[in-house]
Scaffold this motif. Structure first.
Motif, PDB file in Angstrom:
ATOM      1  N   GLN A  25      16.953 -16.272   6.192  1.00 57.41           N
ATOM      2  CA  GLN A  25      15.507 -16.394   6.317  1.00 57.41           C
ATOM      3  C   GLN A  25      14.787 -15.270   5.579  1.00 57.41           C
ATOM      4  N   ARG A  26      13.953 -15.638   4.609  1.00 59.54           N
ATOM      5  CA  ARG A  26      13.084 -14.655   3.953  1.00 59.54           C
ATOM      6  C   ARG A  26      11.918 -14.355   4.878  1.00 59.54           C
ATOM      7  N   VAL A  27      11.533 -13.087   4.928  1.00 59.83           N
ATOM      8  CA  VAL A  27      10.402 -12.681   5.753  1.00 59.83           C
ATOM      9  C   VAL A  27       9.484 -11.787   4.932  1.00 59.83           C
ATOM     10  N   SER A  28       8.287 -11.646   5.421  1.00 56.47           N
ATOM     11  CA  SER A  28       7.301 -10.799   4.779  1.00 56.47           C
ATOM     12  C   SER A  28       7.598  -9.336   5.081  1.00 56.47           C
ATOM     13  N   GLU A  29       7.228  -8.492   4.159  1.00 56.50           N
ATOM     14  CA  GLU A  29       7.385  -7.043   4.357  1.00 56.50           C
ATOM     15  C   GLU A  29       6.696  -6.584   5.642  1.00 56.50           C
ATOM     16  N   LYS A  30       5.599  -7.233   6.008  1.00 50.87           N
ATOM     17  CA  LYS A  30       4.874  -6.838   7.223  1.00 50.87           C
ATOM     18  C   LYS A  30       5.682  -7.109   8.490  1.00 50.87           C
ATOM     19  N   ASP A  31       6.742  -7.933   8.401  1.00 51.58           N
ATOM     20  CA  ASP A  31       7.605  -8.232   9.543  1.00 51.58           C
ATOM     21  C   ASP A  31       8.772  -7.257   9.679  1.00 51.58           C
ATOM     22  N   ILE A  32       8.875  -6.300   8.770  1.00 47.93           N
ATOM     23  CA  ILE A  32       9.982  -5.345   8.758  1.00 47.93           C
ATOM     24  C   ILE A  32       9.587  -4.100   9.540  1.00 47.93           C
ATOM     25  N   PRO A  33      10.468  -3.593  10.405  1.00 48.53           N
ATOM     26  CA  PRO A  33      10.145  -2.358  11.129  1.00 48.53           C
ATOM     27  C   PRO A  33       9.802  -1.227  10.156  1.00 48.53           C
ATOM     28  N   LYS A  34       8.747  -0.493  10.477  1.00 41.13           N
ATOM     29  CA  LYS A  34       8.271   0.549   9.559  1.00 41.13           C
ATOM     30  C   LYS A  34       9.328   1.613   9.305  1.00 41.13           C
ATOM     31  N   GLU A  35      10.213   1.852  10.264  1.00 36.52           N
ATOM     32  CA  GLU A  35      11.270   2.846  10.064  1.00 36.52           C
ATOM     33  C   GLU A  35      12.213   2.437   8.930  1.00 36.52           C
ATOM     34  N   LEU A  36      12.436   1.152   8.767  1.00 39.82           N
ATOM     35  CA  LEU A  36      13.272   0.692   7.655  1.00 39.82           C
ATOM     36  C   LEU A  36      12.525   0.793   6.330  1.00 39.82           C
ATOM     37  N   LEU A  37      11.251   0.436   6.343  1.00 38.42           N
ATOM     38  CA  LEU A  37      10.449   0.500   5.117  1.00 38.42           C
ATOM     39  C   LEU A  37      10.336   1.933   4.595  1.00 38.42           C
ATOM     40  N   GLU A  38      10.361   2.901   5.507  1.00 42.17           N
ATOM     41  CA  GLU A  38      10.236   4.305   5.102  1.00 42.17           C
ATOM     42  C   GLU A  38      11.427   4.780   4.275  1.00 42.17           C
ATOM     43  N   ASN A  39      12.514   4.028   4.278  1.00 39.56           N
ATOM     44  CA  ASN A  39      13.687   4.378   3.471  1.00 39.56           C
ATOM     45  C   ASN A  39      13.509   4.024   1.995  1.00 39.56           C
ATOM     46  N   TYR A  40      12.412   3.350   1.667  1.00 41.85           N
ATOM     47  CA  TYR A  40      12.184   2.867   0.310  1.00 41.85           C
ATOM     48  C   TYR A  40      10.913   3.465  -0.257  1.00 41.85           C
ATOM     49  N   SER A  41      10.946   3.750  -1.535  1.00 42.73           N
ATOM     50  CA  SER A  41       9.771   4.251  -2.239  1.00 42.73           C
ATOM     51  C   SER A  41       8.700   3.165  -2.231  1.00 42.73           C
ATOM     52  N   PRO A  42       7.466   3.499  -1.843  1.00 43.93           N
ATOM     53  CA  PRO A  42       6.398   2.481  -1.767  1.00 43.93           C
ATOM     54  C   PRO A  42       6.191   1.730  -3.089  1.00 43.93           C
ATOM     55  N   ASP A  43       6.398   2.388  -4.206  1.00 35.94           N
ATOM     56  CA  ASP A  43       6.196   1.719  -5.492  1.00 35.94           C
ATOM     57  C   ASP A  43       7.295   0.696  -5.799  1.00 35.94           C
ATOM     58  N   LEU A  44       8.410   0.749  -5.087  1.00 31.39           N
ATOM     59  CA  LEU A  44       9.494  -0.214  -5.292  1.00 31.39           C
ATOM     60  C   LEU A  44       9.386  -1.440  -4.388  1.00 31.39           C
ATOM     61  N   LEU A  45       8.656  -1.315  -3.282  1.00 25.61           N
ATOM     62  CA  LEU A  45       8.656  -2.372  -2.265  1.00 25.61           C
ATOM     63  C   LEU A  45       8.209  -3.729  -2.796  1.00 25.61           C
ATOM     64  N   ASP A  46       7.289  -3.771  -3.734  1.00 23.79           N
ATOM     65  CA  ASP A  46       6.839  -5.057  -4.273  1.00 23.79           C
ATOM     66  C   ASP A  46       7.942  -5.778  -5.033  1.00 23.79           C
ATOM     67  N   GLY A  47       8.963  -5.062  -5.412  1.00 27.27           N
ATOM     68  CA  GLY A  47      10.047  -5.654  -6.178  1.00 27.27           C
ATOM     69  C   GLY A  47      11.172  -6.221  -5.341  1.00 27.27           C
ATOM     70  N   PHE A  48      10.984  -6.295  -4.023  1.00 25.93           N
ATOM     71  CA  PHE A  48      12.040  -6.775  -3.126  1.00 25.93           C
ATOM     72  C   PHE A  48      11.652  -8.052  -2.406  1.00 25.93           C
ATOM     73  N   TYR A  49      12.670  -8.860  -2.111  1.00 23.36           N
ATOM     74  CA  TYR A  49      12.571  -9.900  -1.098  1.00 23.36           C
ATOM     75  C   TYR A  49      13.225  -9.331   0.143  1.00 23.36           C
ATOM     76  N   TRP A  50      12.649  -9.619   1.296  1.00 21.42           N
ATOM     77  CA  TRP A  50      13.216  -9.190   2.580  1.00 21.42           C
ATOM     78  C   TRP A  50      13.783 -10.392   3.318  1.00 21.42           C
ATOM     79  N   TYR A  51      14.872 -10.151   4.014  1.00 19.76           N
ATOM     80  CA  TYR A  51      15.542 -11.206   4.778  1.00 19.76           C
ATOM     81  C   TYR A  51      15.778 -10.713   6.205  1.00 19.76           C
ATOM     82  N   LYS A  52      15.980 -11.693   7.088  1.00 16.44           N
ATOM     83  CA  LYS A  52      16.194 -11.387   8.495  1.00 16.44           C
ATOM     84  C   LYS A  52      17.197 -12.390   9.072  1.00 16.44           C
ATOM     85  N   ALA A  53      18.152 -11.872   9.840  1.00 20.46           N
ATOM     86  CA  ALA A  53      19.072 -12.735  10.588  1.00 20.46           C
ATOM     87  C   ALA A  53      18.844 -12.456  12.070  1.00 20.46           C
ATOM     88  N   VAL A  54      18.736 -13.522  12.842  1.00 20.19           N
ATOM     89  CA  VAL A  54      18.536 -13.382  14.299  1.00 20.19           C
ATOM     90  C   VAL A  54      19.528 -14.264  15.044  1.00 20.19           C
TER      91      VAL A  54
END
Length: 166
Positions: free
Chosen positions: A137-166
């Motif tokens: 499942q692809r998810v929006s960056e806004k659905d990702i916990p902020k602690e995980l997003l902090e591991n990535y440079s903000p200028d790189l985030l637009d270049g990613f697809y995010w996925y989620k398994a539940v």
């Protein structure tokens, strides 16, 4: 094939994929600078690591084919970040599918996590095709916990697809 703990004997084959541009070209880290000692230190450090789970994907002869991980495990909040890399010799042989399915299963069932997240560079077409083909499942960056997003440079985030398994 199976998952097992990483062992020092895996270090040379781990270094092999790190120095293979076909494997690392879409990863955002300088793996080419790694040395055998770096691989050995990584393997030794995982023994005491409670926030990350790194396992070897091995064939029926116990030969290392790649590493699958749950990183930044947040037990209290119920999530972790998934990562995988495999040697070129293992590509197209089911090791990625097996390793990913099994580590996510361990995270959700054994560690009792609510979700496992990961990202992939949009231009990493091989990985994107793999995740989409396996119905992750692809998810929006806004659905990702902020602690995980902090591991990535903000200028790189637009270049990613995010996925989620539940």
């Amino acid at each position: 094939m199976k998952l097992r703990n990483l062992e020092i004997k895996d270090a040379p084959l781990m270094l092999e994929w790190m120095h293979d541009k076909n494997v690392t070209s879409k990863l955002h880290r300088n793996f080419a600078a790694m040395k055998l000692e770096d691989c050995e230190k990584f393997i030794q450090s995982r023994i005491l690591d409670k926030e990350n789970l790194h396992l070897a994907i091995v064939d029926d002869n116990d030969e290392y084919m790649g590493t699958v991980s749950l990183k930044d495990i947040h037990q209290e909040d119920g999530y972790a970040e998934f990562a995988i890399t495999i040697r070129r010799a293992a590509m197209g042989k089911g090791y990625s599918t097996y390793g990913m399915h099994e580590i996510i299963r361990q995270g959700l069932e054994e560690l009792k996590l609510n979700a496992v997240y990961w990202c992939v560079a949009k231009d990493n077409l091989r990985a994107v095709k793999f995740y989409d083909k396996n119905d992750y499942q692809r998810v929006s960056e806004k659905d990702i916990p902020k602690e995980l997003l902090e591991n990535y440079s903000p200028d790189l985030l637009d270049g990613f697809y995010w996925y989620k398994a539940v």
